[in-house]
Motif scaffolding. Sequence first.
Motif, PDB file in Angstrom:
ATOM      1  N   VAL A 163       0.829  -1.205   0.000  1.00 27.82           N
ATOM      2  CA  VAL A 163       0.000   0.000   0.000  1.00 27.82           C
ATOM      3  C   VAL A 163       0.863   1.255   0.000  1.00 27.82           C
ATOM      4  O   VAL A 163       0.602   2.205  -0.747  1.00 27.82           O
TER       5      VAL A 163
ATOM      6  N   GLN B  54      -5.668  -1.601   2.990  1.00 34.36           N
ATOM      7  CA  GLN B  54      -5.833  -3.039   3.101  1.00 34.36           C
ATOM      8  C   GLN B  54      -7.263  -3.371   3.509  1.00 34.36           C
ATOM      9  O   GLN B  54      -7.865  -2.680   4.334  1.00 34.36           O
TER      10      GLN B  54
ATOM     11  N   PHE C 278      -7.257  -5.534  -1.090  1.00 30.56           N
ATOM     12  CA  PHE C 278      -7.223  -4.106  -0.772  1.00 30.56           C
ATOM     13  C   PHE C 278      -8.396  -3.409  -1.447  1.00 30.56           C
ATOM     14  O   PHE C 278      -8.998  -3.927  -2.396  1.00 30.56           O
TER      15      PHE C 278
END
Length: 524
Positions: free
Chosen positions: A311, A321, A492
């Motif tokens: 991320v 996430q 995600f």
Amino acid sequence: MTRTPPSETPSRRTLLRWGAAGGAGLALSPLAACAGPTGAPGPGTLTLGLNRSLVSLDNKLNQFDAAVTVQRAVRQALTAIGPDMRLSRVLADRFEMTAPTTWSVRLRDGIRYSDGRPVTVDDVATAVRMYGEVAGSFILGLFPELPDVEATGERTFLLHTRKPVPVLDRLMANILITPAKDNRPEELRSGVGTGPYRVVGANSGAGEYTLARVPDYWGGRPPVERVRVRFVPEESSRVVALRSGELDVIDTITPDSAEQLTGLPGVHLEQTSGVRICQLFYNFRKPRGHPLADARVRRALTYAIDGESLVRDVLTDSAEQARGVVPLSLQGAEPTGRYLHDPARARQLLRSLGADGLRIKIIWESGEFAADASVMEAVAEMLKEVGVRAGLQQFEPGGDILKWRQGKGGDWDVIGNGFPGTTGQATTMLQAMYAGTAEDERTGDAFMGYVIPGIARQLSDAATETDPATRDRKLAAAQHAVWDTWPAMWAFVPKTVLARRARVDGIRLLPINSYDLTAVRLEG
């Protein structure tokens, strides 16, 4: 022990940034062909550069997020999901539940297709039937059951279901209406619809379309005269074309591209929270005895993935996430857990389960989500650290990955896949992904082979519950049960980002990564 100088040992953060910029050097096969944009838009033409090929203007099989903008400019449904995921009526001016299993619907008066034909109740009935007959339909999986259509008048009809479907009005926003005599249980190549635009030029193989304004569109004259749709798979080409003015709007851009475009004269960014979940989803068609048929192995592999680094360093904080099996922004979504990074635990669990030295194959379609290749390359490196070898196969947009998803192509272990929350409700996404049955699997309609009868029963029970509070409680229990099966190695929820030229105004980007073309204006 002599340490290697830092200049010779790139950190994981550096490697991930290299991957995001241009790939870590892993072999991918096959790669999407490069197509460069040509020709600048005219003063009355809006030119869209899509990252995936729009192979048809029908959504039975082909409904990636940005395609919705174009598809619904040509074809429309009885209802639509609009700003703030609110429901609005489109071809219907009445859509009411009159009994737990019955809805009363009335078509708007005077609605006609772009070729002048009137919209009929038979068109609606045929559309529902065609969506039910096509194999591998993304849309079909959203419905606990398709309704039966009973005509009660020239413009009125009833929708009947065997069990209650409390969100049927939202689900019907996905059924695009076409003249009955033209409809087929397949993707339609023609562009006859009730929308504000009609197709005047098409090369579906290249993903290119030209749309012209319908002069007597029932909803009012759209400000933009023509819309040109281009398929430009290479993001660098799309960014260059936007900066030069050859494209007006580009969708699904990576954080790196967004950073390049920020602050440039004549370019604006639009961003909103998304309702799409992107997953590294396991293949649930593995035979008994295969390591990935064991939920404990699937869970062990999740510990190999450093989601925080992905991320931060690859997606550069343009996503978060997942903390559940669907995006938590959906009505009825439940936090079920977190993905934890613990390589030592991954190695220990894999050894104890006899799965050390595992080899897996990861597949995905180019453009499935922003920075997809960079994510996959980084994931392969993370798996390598715990003794798992991952081969990567990237499919060209518009290729045959659908057959692989249905279990009718080659074998694979993990697929990179994005799934949109088109109704704003958790129940419909859960139904589509996790409520598969043995019958669904026979037709290739079970999502990645996910067929767990107990969970399907839980979700069916929740989907037919008419009391919202009780439905949410049942949905919460079902979501925890799904999480415990470890369906994804990692997941995600991306933010939705597009870029536009300053001359384009009126775009109101929705969480489903689409917008209403009738609101778009060209200035100057």
